[in-house]
Motif scaffolding. Structure first.
Motif, PDB file in Angstrom:
ATOM      1  N   TRP A 237       0.837  -1.183   0.000  1.00  0.00           N
ATOM      2  CA  TRP A 237       0.000   0.000   0.000  1.00  0.00           C
ATOM      3  C   TRP A 237       0.880   1.244   0.000  1.00  0.00           C
ATOM      4  O   TRP A 237       1.979   1.245   0.565  1.00  0.00           O
ATOM      5  N   ALA A 238       0.428   2.286  -0.698  1.00  0.00           N
ATOM      6  CA  ALA A 238       1.193   3.529  -0.761  1.00  0.00           C
ATOM      7  C   ALA A 238       0.241   4.721  -0.678  1.00  0.00           C
ATOM      8  O   ALA A 238      -0.875   4.685  -1.219  1.00  0.00           O
ATOM      9  N   LEU A 239       0.700   5.787   0.002  1.00  0.00           N
ATOM     10  CA  LEU A 239      -0.105   7.004   0.102  1.00  0.00           C
ATOM     11  C   LEU A 239       0.133   7.886  -1.129  1.00  0.00           C
ATOM     12  O   LEU A 239       1.294   8.073  -1.543  1.00  0.00           O
ATOM     13  N   ARG A 240      -0.950   8.413  -1.667  1.00  0.00           N
ATOM     14  CA  ARG A 240      -0.852   9.302  -2.824  1.00  0.00           C
ATOM     15  C   ARG A 240      -1.691  10.561  -2.576  1.00  0.00           C
ATOM     16  O   ARG A 240      -2.856  10.637  -2.960  1.00  0.00           O
ATOM     17  N   PRO A 241      -1.101  11.574  -1.943  1.00  0.00           N
ATOM     18  CA  PRO A 241      -1.828  12.835  -1.755  1.00  0.00           C
ATOM     19  C   PRO A 241      -1.821  13.654  -3.053  1.00  0.00           C
ATOM     20  O   PRO A 241      -0.865  13.584  -3.840  1.00  0.00           O
ATOM     21  N   TYR A 242      -2.877  14.457  -3.260  1.00  0.00           N
ATOM     22  CA  TYR A 242      -2.963  15.329  -4.433  1.00  0.00           C
ATOM     23  C   TYR A 242      -3.141  16.774  -3.949  1.00  0.00           C
ATOM     24  O   TYR A 242      -3.886  17.036  -3.010  1.00  0.00           O
ATOM     25  N   ILE A 243      -2.415  17.692  -4.610  1.00  0.00           N
ATOM     26  CA  ILE A 243      -2.559  19.122  -4.318  1.00  0.00           C
ATOM     27  C   ILE A 243      -2.784  19.866  -5.633  1.00  0.00           C
ATOM     28  O   ILE A 243      -2.521  19.322  -6.713  1.00  0.00           O
ATOM     29  N   ARG A 244      -3.294  21.115  -5.522  1.00  0.00           N
ATOM     30  CA  ARG A 244      -3.437  21.954  -6.715  1.00  0.00           C
ATOM     31  C   ARG A 244      -2.649  23.232  -6.493  1.00  0.00           C
ATOM     32  O   ARG A 244      -2.769  23.880  -5.467  1.00  0.00           O
ATOM     33  N   LYS A 245      -1.782  23.572  -7.497  1.00  0.00           N
ATOM     34  CA  LYS A 245      -0.948  24.771  -7.385  1.00  0.00           C
ATOM     35  C   LYS A 245      -0.903  25.459  -8.744  1.00  0.00           C
ATOM     36  O   LYS A 245      -0.499  24.859  -9.748  1.00  0.00           O
ATOM     37  N   ASP A 246      -1.339  26.718  -8.780  1.00  0.00           N
ATOM     38  CA  ASP A 246      -1.327  27.525 -10.004  1.00  0.00           C
ATOM     39  C   ASP A 246      -1.985  26.796 -11.182  1.00  0.00           C
ATOM     40  O   ASP A 246      -1.494  26.815 -12.315  1.00  0.00           O
ATOM     41  N   GLY A 247      -3.083  26.106 -10.892  1.00  0.00           N
ATOM     42  CA  GLY A 247      -3.817  25.418 -11.952  1.00  0.00           C
ATOM     43  C   GLY A 247      -3.334  24.012 -12.243  1.00  0.00           C
ATOM     44  O   GLY A 247      -3.959  23.273 -13.012  1.00  0.00           O
ATOM     45  N   TYR A 248      -2.201  23.608 -11.671  1.00  0.00           N
ATOM     46  CA  TYR A 248      -1.677  22.244 -11.866  1.00  0.00           C
ATOM     47  C   TYR A 248      -2.166  21.340 -10.740  1.00  0.00           C
ATOM     48  O   TYR A 248      -2.077  21.704  -9.565  1.00  0.00           O
ATOM     49  N   GLU A 249      -2.678  20.167 -11.081  1.00  0.00           N
ATOM     50  CA  GLU A 249      -2.968  19.158 -10.059  1.00  0.00           C
ATOM     51  C   GLU A 249      -1.789  18.197 -10.016  1.00  0.00           C
ATOM     52  O   GLU A 249      -1.432  17.595 -11.030  1.00  0.00           O
ATOM     53  N   LEU A 250      -1.172  18.068  -8.846  1.00  0.00           N
ATOM     54  CA  LEU A 250       0.034  17.262  -8.709  1.00  0.00           C
ATOM     55  C   LEU A 250      -0.170  16.118  -7.734  1.00  0.00           C
ATOM     56  O   LEU A 250      -0.769  16.302  -6.661  1.00  0.00           O
ATOM     57  N   THR A 266      -2.885   2.398   6.856  1.00  0.00           N
ATOM     58  CA  THR A 266      -4.146   3.091   7.169  1.00  0.00           C
ATOM     59  C   THR A 266      -3.921   4.148   8.249  1.00  0.00           C
ATOM     60  O   THR A 266      -4.505   5.237   8.210  1.00  0.00           O
ATOM     61  N   VAL A 267      -3.065   3.849   9.213  1.00  0.00           N
ATOM     62  CA  VAL A 267      -2.751   4.820  10.277  1.00  0.00           C
ATOM     63  C   VAL A 267      -2.101   6.055   9.665  1.00  0.00           C
ATOM     64  O   VAL A 267      -2.467   7.197   9.987  1.00  0.00           O
ATOM     65  N   PHE A 268      -1.132   5.839   8.768  1.00  0.00           N
ATOM     66  CA  PHE A 268      -0.461   6.973   8.125  1.00  0.00           C
ATOM     67  C   PHE A 268      -1.443   7.759   7.257  1.00  0.00           C
ATOM     68  O   PHE A 268      -1.389   8.987   7.184  1.00  0.00           O
ATOM     69  N   GLN A 269      -2.363   7.072   6.585  1.00  0.00           N
ATOM     70  CA  GLN A 269      -3.359   7.766   5.762  1.00  0.00           C
ATOM     71  C   GLN A 269      -4.209   8.703   6.622  1.00  0.00           C
ATOM     72  O   GLN A 269      -4.475   9.856   6.244  1.00  0.00           O
ATOM     73  N   LYS A 270      -4.600   8.215   7.798  1.00  0.00           N
ATOM     74  CA  LYS A 270      -5.423   9.026   8.701  1.00  0.00           C
ATOM     75  C   LYS A 270      -4.666  10.280   9.151  1.00  0.00           C
ATOM     76  O   LYS A 270      -5.230  11.389   9.180  1.00  0.00           O
ATOM     77  N   LEU A 271      -3.358  10.125   9.475  1.00  0.00           N
ATOM     78  CA  LEU A 271      -2.551  11.269   9.898  1.00  0.00           C
ATOM     79  C   LEU A 271      -2.467  12.319   8.796  1.00  0.00           C
ATOM     80  O   LEU A 271      -2.568  13.529   9.046  1.00  0.00           O
ATOM     81  N   GLU A 476      -5.241   9.337  -1.484  1.00  0.00           N
ATOM     82  CA  GLU A 476      -5.590   7.974  -1.900  1.00  0.00           C
ATOM     83  C   GLU A 476      -4.659   6.974  -1.214  1.00  0.00           C
ATOM     84  O   GLU A 476      -3.482   7.237  -1.010  1.00  0.00           O
ATOM     85  N   LEU A 477      -5.224   5.812  -0.866  1.00  0.00           N
ATOM     86  CA  LEU A 477      -4.414   4.695  -0.381  1.00  0.00           C
ATOM     87  C   LEU A 477      -4.368   3.675  -1.519  1.00  0.00           C
ATOM     88  O   LEU A 477      -5.304   2.908  -1.737  1.00  0.00           O
ATOM     89  N   TYR A 478      -3.262   3.717  -2.241  1.00  0.00           N
ATOM     90  CA  TYR A 478      -3.129   2.845  -3.414  1.00  0.00           C
ATOM     91  C   TYR A 478      -2.761   1.430  -2.987  1.00  0.00           C
ATOM     92  O   TYR A 478      -1.881   1.232  -2.151  1.00  0.00           O
ATOM     93  N   GLU A 479      -3.469   0.445  -3.538  1.00  0.00           N
ATOM     94  CA  GLU A 479      -3.166  -0.962  -3.260  1.00  0.00           C
ATOM     95  C   GLU A 479      -2.591  -1.603  -4.514  1.00  0.00           C
ATOM     96  O   GLU A 479      -3.169  -1.503  -5.608  1.00  0.00           O
ATOM     97  N   GLY A 480      -1.449  -2.240  -4.371  1.00  0.00           N
ATOM     98  CA  GLY A 480      -0.831  -2.894  -5.514  1.00  0.00           C
ATOM     99  C   GLY A 480      -0.220  -4.226  -5.142  1.00  0.00           C
ATOM    100  O   GLY A 480      -0.247  -4.634  -3.977  1.00  0.00           O
ATOM    101  N   ASN A 481       0.330  -4.913  -6.124  1.00  0.00           N
ATOM    102  CA  ASN A 481       1.006  -6.188  -5.906  1.00  0.00           C
ATOM    103  C   ASN A 481       2.392  -6.141  -6.514  1.00  0.00           C
ATOM    104  O   ASN A 481       2.578  -5.575  -7.603  1.00  0.00           O
ATOM    105  N   THR A 482       3.345  -6.704  -5.790  1.00  0.00           N
ATOM    106  CA  THR A 482       4.671  -6.829  -6.395  1.00  0.00           C
ATOM    107  C   THR A 482       4.557  -7.759  -7.600  1.00  0.00           C
ATOM    108  O   THR A 482       3.742  -8.692  -7.607  1.00  0.00           O
TER     109      THR A 482
END
Length: 662
Positions: A237-250, A266-271, A476-482
């Motif tokens: 699992w990986a955290l993927r935060p999104y922000i918007r700056k000067d019209g760009y979504e990153l 999940t704990v880190f996502q909540k923080l 987002e909390l991304y779920e993937g597989n190696t």
């Protein structure tokens, strides 16, 4: 002509002989037919008037083999081949090259050998010497060697002014490799083929071959296959935060990258969600440089041909050799990536000024001043592969043009400036966790202008100020597989072969082609090397009995010993004897333990007795034999357990029996 010196010149191919004769005669020559064409003209040789004959061989004059006594599979134990004598016989008897060379050498006091300047070429030099009756020790009939890297007028003239003696040590190194490969390869191949083809019908391979280079090459492909098949994926699992700056979504990248524990993720996502805003902790810019390439050697050419142009190594080498014999590129078999200090870059660039695609780029390099290539590796053989004269697609043909185009662009890249770009990294903190985003901006394209596939991917970032806060849009909390690695590509296989010393720049393509032709691997989409059931079973069998047989270590050691022979630092016969003794012991143990490999074959393939259709009666027991249609086609008698091989070509038909009228 009676008072003229007579000089025989021999090249490796008819096209090379024509180029040499055309340059040295300034086009004033006569040509007559022989086994290969002979070009004649008068000129000067070492300060004396001379009459020249320029002809060629067609590759090796001789090939190594066992005497007739050892050719019968039924009467010769494969183990006896390790002690068998070997003979050299004419490679192509119908071409009558030996007789041709002997005839042309009559009356000649000098011979100049223009064979390709690698070990194989050096070996052919001594085959020509033997065929012509010249003797290196004979002071009255001198033998010289011309060393050249292209068939341009300049290179041919330079070689003619700097003749040397043929190198017997390099020729003996080839003799050593030929004897080792013949004895080891034939002994194992005969035993395997005889043992397994009489038992199983769907092997789909006429000869179950072994080769000291071929088998480790296959081993790399099967090793990757086994890695894929035994791979066990893990969730992450990986955290993927999104922000918007000067019209760009990153999307921001997490410094922890990924976690394999859902609860912790999940704990880190909540923080982070509770953090709500991202604080800019640091903004850094760094000038980065992507260096221009070193010179192009054979291995890198083969890798690019496979990965980018879609050519197999064998096809790529055929095309490169054709371009070389036509004078468009330098000798395509080289391990060097460093140019000699004497190389004339200006003349080489001027030859490309007229090209409609990159001529303008070349003109700018000449006007602004080109850069010297970065230091590479000097293997002491040939300079890197370089364009020698201008060509068009019409002149060389579609596929050859694409290869020529790459050679030109790579060469131009070596004398171009480096690519420069600015890398920006922004570090942000959200809820106590660290994230970042990066951007890249090219400031000087440099060599990537002519090699666009190497260009740096530009990524624009908006402006950030240290200390500013930006609202987080979502987390987002991304779920993937190696995932396992993919099958080896040809390009990756070539890299592994080079790294482990399997084959040479002249033979790597041959070994890869062999494992495909023998149905040990199939080349699939993306030029991926996917092993077949036969290839996998063979390697697993070697691993069960003697892993050394399919590992690169032994071959790498052999190549090191052969190199010592080539340098005059080891005796050719001692090296051969030592290696043959090693493999004789391995062969004996392999024969004793063959049941371990047979168990794997039995699990994978169908016994002859269970397959085929009744076709014809056996001459011994009069029971019906079964027709096995797999390669090789054969008849099998289950009662006598006899196998009779059928011709590969043609159709098997049952002729109806007719009663004769009384």
């Amino acid at each position: 002509m009676a008072n003229l010196l007579r000089v025989l010149m021999v090249a490796e191919k008819p096209s090379i002989a024509l180029s040499i004769a055309s340059v040295l005669s300034h086009g004033q020559m006569s040509t007559r037919r022989g086994s290969t064409e002979v070009h004649e003209f008068d000129g000067m040789f070492r300060g004396f008037k001379a009459h020249y004959r320029v002809t060629s061989v067609i590759g090796h004059v001789f090939s190594v083999d066992f005497p007739e006594k050892y050719q019968n599979w039924a009467t010769i134990d494969p183990q006896d081949l390790f002690d068998a004598p070997i003979i050299k016989k004419e490679s192509n008897p119908k071409a009558h090259i030996c007789r041709h060379l002997s005839n042309e050498a009559r009356g000649c006091s000098y011979m100049v050998l223009w064979l390709d300047c690698d070990r194989e070429g050096e070996n052919i030099c001594f085959e020509v010497i033997e065929s012509t009756g010249f003797d290196m020790k004979d002071s009255k009939r001198k033998v010289y060697r011309a060393r050249f890297s292209s068939v341009t007028e300049k290179d041919i003239s330079k070689a003619m002014d700097n003749l040397v003696e043929p190198n017997r040590d390099e020729a003996l190194a080839v003799d050593a490799r030929q004897e080792i490969d013949l004895k080891v390869g034939v002994a194992f191949s005969r035993f395997q083929t005889s043992y397994f083809q009489g038992k199983y019908q769907n092997l789909d391979c006429r000869v179950i071959s072994y080769g000291p280079c071929q088998t480790p090459t296959l081993g790399f492909c099967v090793q990757r296959y086994m890695h894929i098949n035994t791979f066990k994926p893990e969730k992450f699992w990986a955290l993927r935060p999104y922000i918007r700056k000067d019209g760009y979504e990153l999307q921001l990248e997490w410094e922890r990258r990924r976690l394999f524990d859902l609860e912790a993720a999940t704990v880190f996502q909540k923080l982070v969600v509770e953090g709500r805003t991202a604080k800019v902790m640091d903004v850094s810019e760094k000038q980065e440089v992507k260096g221009r390439p070193a010179g192009l050697n054979t291995v890198n050419l083969l890798k690019v041909a496979s990965s980018a142009l879609g050519f197999g190594p064998q096809t790529a080498m055929h095309l490169a050799e054709r371009l070389y014999t036509q004078g468009f590129i330098s000798y395509p078999r080289t391990e060097s990536t460093a140019y000699p200090s004497s190389f004339d870059f200006t003349d080489t660039l001027r030859a490309q000024v007229s090209n409609p695609v990159w001529g303008g780029y070349v003109q700018r390099l000449l006007s602004d001043g080109f850069h010297m290539p970065k230091s590479g590796t000097d293997a002491g053989d040939h300079p890197p592969i370089t364009p020698m004269r201008a060509a068009t697609e019409v002149m060389v043909g579609g596929d050859a043009w694409r290869l020529y185009q790459y050679v030109c662009q790579h060469f131009l890249g070596t004398v171009s400036p480096n690519c420069k770009y600015i890398r920006t990294k922004v570090e942000l903190s959200i809820g106590g966790e660290t994230f970042h985003c990066t951007g890249q901006r090219v400031t000087e394209k440099g060599f990537t202008a002519i090699m666009p596939w190497s260009a740096v991917d530009e990524k624009k970032l908006p402006s950030f100020l240290k200390g500013e806060r930006i609202e987080v849009l979502r987390v987002e909390l991304y779920e993937g597989n190696t995932a396992p690695p993919d099958y080896l590509t040809e390009s990756e296989l070539i890299s592994l072969m080079e790294k482990h010393g399997i084959g040479t720049d002249a033979s790597i393509a041959v070994h890869i082609n062999n494992i495909g032709e023998r149905n040990y691997v199939q080349v699939q989409s993306g030029r991926k090397m996917v092993p077949t059931a036969l290839g996998i079973t063979l390697i697993r069998g070697y691993q069960c009995i003697d892993p050394d047989l399919c590992l690169p270590d032994i071959r790498s050691f052999i190549e090191q010993q052969i190199t010592l022979v080539a340098k005059g630092q080891a005796d050719h016969s001692h090296v051969v004897q030592h290696v043959i003794q090693q493999f004789r012991r391995k062969f004996s143990y392999f024969v004793q333990q063959i049941e371990h490999m047979d168990a794997l074959f039995e699990a994978q393939f169908s016994p002859l007795a269970d397959s085929g259709r009744a076709l014809s009666k056996c001459g011994k027991c009069l029971r019906y034999m079964k027709h096995i249609t797999a390669v090789p086609p054969r008849l099998f008698c289950g009662t006598c357990e006899e196998v009779y091989y059928l011709p590969q070509k043609g159709t098997v038909k049952v002729k109806p029996f007719r009663h004769l009228n009384p």
